[in-house]
Design a protein around this motif. Structure first.
Motif, PDB file in Angstrom:
ATOM      1  N   PRO A 195      61.934  77.542 121.650  1.00  0.00           N
ATOM      2  CA  PRO A 195      61.689  78.487 122.726  1.00  0.00           C
ATOM      3  C   PRO A 195      61.587  77.563 124.243  1.00  0.00           C
ATOM      4  O   PRO A 195      61.376  76.462 124.208  1.00  0.00           O
ATOM      5  CB  PRO A 195      60.156  78.854 122.657  1.00  0.00           C
ATOM      6  N   GLU A 196      61.837  78.285 125.236  1.00  0.00           N
ATOM      7  CA  GLU A 196      61.763  77.711 126.449  1.00  0.00           C
ATOM      8  C   GLU A 196      60.335  77.069 126.949  1.00  0.00           C
ATOM      9  O   GLU A 196      59.289  77.873 126.380  1.00  0.00           O
ATOM     10  CB  GLU A 196      62.163  78.943 127.726  1.00  0.00           C
ATOM     11  N   GLY A 197      60.237  76.235 127.424  1.00  0.00           N
ATOM     12  CA  GLY A 197      59.271  75.402 127.829  1.00  0.00           C
ATOM     13  C   GLY A 197      58.495  74.375 126.438  1.00  0.00           C
ATOM     14  O   GLY A 197      57.368  73.749 126.704  1.00  0.00           O
ATOM     15  N   LEU A 198      59.306  74.284 125.587  1.00  0.00           N
ATOM     16  CA  LEU A 198      59.056  73.569 124.275  1.00  0.00           C
ATOM     17  C   LEU A 198      59.870  72.391 124.368  1.00  0.00           C
ATOM     18  O   LEU A 198      61.049  72.610 124.329  1.00  0.00           O
ATOM     19  CB  LEU A 198      58.943  74.043 123.145  1.00  0.00           C
ATOM     20  N   ILE A 199      59.342  71.094 124.392  1.00  0.00           N
ATOM     21  CA  ILE A 199      60.011  69.762 124.625  1.00  0.00           C
ATOM     22  C   ILE A 199      59.486  69.251 123.183  1.00  0.00           C
ATOM     23  O   ILE A 199      58.549  69.119 122.846  1.00  0.00           O
ATOM     24  CB  ILE A 199      59.531  68.952 125.552  1.00  0.00           C
ATOM     25  N   LEU A 200      60.747  68.615 122.578  1.00  0.00           N
ATOM     26  CA  LEU A 200      60.685  67.896 121.310  1.00  0.00           C
ATOM     27  C   LEU A 200      60.873  66.392 121.714  1.00  0.00           C
ATOM     28  O   LEU A 200      61.578  65.899 122.563  1.00  0.00           O
ATOM     29  CB  LEU A 200      61.876  68.305 120.152  1.00  0.00           C
ATOM     30  N   SER A 201      59.897  65.376 121.117  1.00  0.00           N
ATOM     31  CA  SER A 201      60.007  64.041 121.194  1.00  0.00           C
ATOM     32  C   SER A 201      59.428  63.198 119.961  1.00  0.00           C
ATOM     33  O   SER A 201      58.328  63.724 119.465  1.00  0.00           O
ATOM     34  CB  SER A 201      59.043  63.849 122.542  1.00  0.00           C
ATOM     35  N   CYS A 202      60.400  62.349 119.822  1.00  0.00           N
ATOM     36  CA  CYS A 202      59.670  61.259 118.776  1.00  0.00           C
ATOM     37  C   CYS A 202      59.099  59.903 119.664  1.00  0.00           C
ATOM     38  O   CYS A 202      59.751  59.347 120.586  1.00  0.00           O
ATOM     39  CB  CYS A 202      61.231  60.775 117.958  1.00  0.00           C
ATOM     40  N   ILE A 203      57.970  59.879 119.143  1.00  0.00           N
ATOM     41  CA  ILE A 203      57.288  58.356 119.445  1.00  0.00           C
ATOM     42  C   ILE A 203      56.830  57.707 118.507  1.00  0.00           C
ATOM     43  O   ILE A 203      56.362  58.170 117.605  1.00  0.00           O
ATOM     44  CB  ILE A 203      55.950  58.776 120.602  1.00  0.00           C
ATOM     45  N   LYS A 204      56.851  56.308 118.699  1.00  0.00           N
ATOM     46  CA  LYS A 204      56.477  55.559 117.739  1.00  0.00           C
ATOM     47  C   LYS A 204      54.934  55.111 117.842  1.00  0.00           C
ATOM     48  O   LYS A 204      54.357  55.091 118.942  1.00  0.00           O
ATOM     49  CB  LYS A 204      57.057  53.988 118.083  1.00  0.00           C
ATOM     50  N   LEU A 205      54.339  54.970 116.696  1.00  0.00           N
ATOM     51  CA  LEU A 205      53.008  55.120 116.715  1.00  0.00           C
ATOM     52  C   LEU A 205      52.587  53.456 116.175  1.00  0.00           C
ATOM     53  O   LEU A 205      52.947  52.974 115.377  1.00  0.00           O
ATOM     54  CB  LEU A 205      52.123  55.759 115.710  1.00  0.00           C
ATOM     55  N   LYS A 206      52.281  52.607 117.307  1.00  0.00           N
ATOM     56  CA  LYS A 206      52.305  51.370 117.042  1.00  0.00           C
ATOM     57  C   LYS A 206      51.001  50.865 116.392  1.00  0.00           C
ATOM     58  O   LYS A 206      49.844  51.496 116.381  1.00  0.00           O
ATOM     59  CB  LYS A 206      52.279  50.722 118.478  1.00  0.00           C
ATOM     60  N   GLY A 207      50.935  49.779 115.538  1.00  0.00           N
ATOM     61  CA  GLY A 207      49.836  49.414 114.949  1.00  0.00           C
ATOM     62  C   GLY A 207      49.719  49.699 113.363  1.00  0.00           C
ATOM     63  O   GLY A 207      48.822  49.397 112.749  1.00  0.00           O
TER      64      GLY A 207
END
Length: 64
Positions: free
Chosen positions: A42-54
């Protein structure tokens, strides 16, 4: 450990962040995000992968 996030914007303003799935590698996370984008988001939705450190282990599996 990698988190696939959905960042939701409402009229261009930050509304919320949701963790959708957790992956052991960046590639797995990106592949799933690309798949989701290919079937439409949907418009207004951003997908992102982030690293969980530790984090060195999840579910008994040692991460590299």
């Amino acid at each position: 450990m990698w988190l696939l996030l959905f960042i939701i914007l409402n009229n261009g303003v930050f509304e919320t962040v949701e963790i959708q799935e957790v992956y052991h590698t960046e590639q797995e996370c990106q592949d799933r995000g690309n798949y989701a984008a290919s079937i439409g988001i949907p418009e207004g939705l951003i997908l992102s992968c982030i690293k969980l450190k530790g984090v060195i282990e999840t579910n008994g599996k040692k991460l590299q």
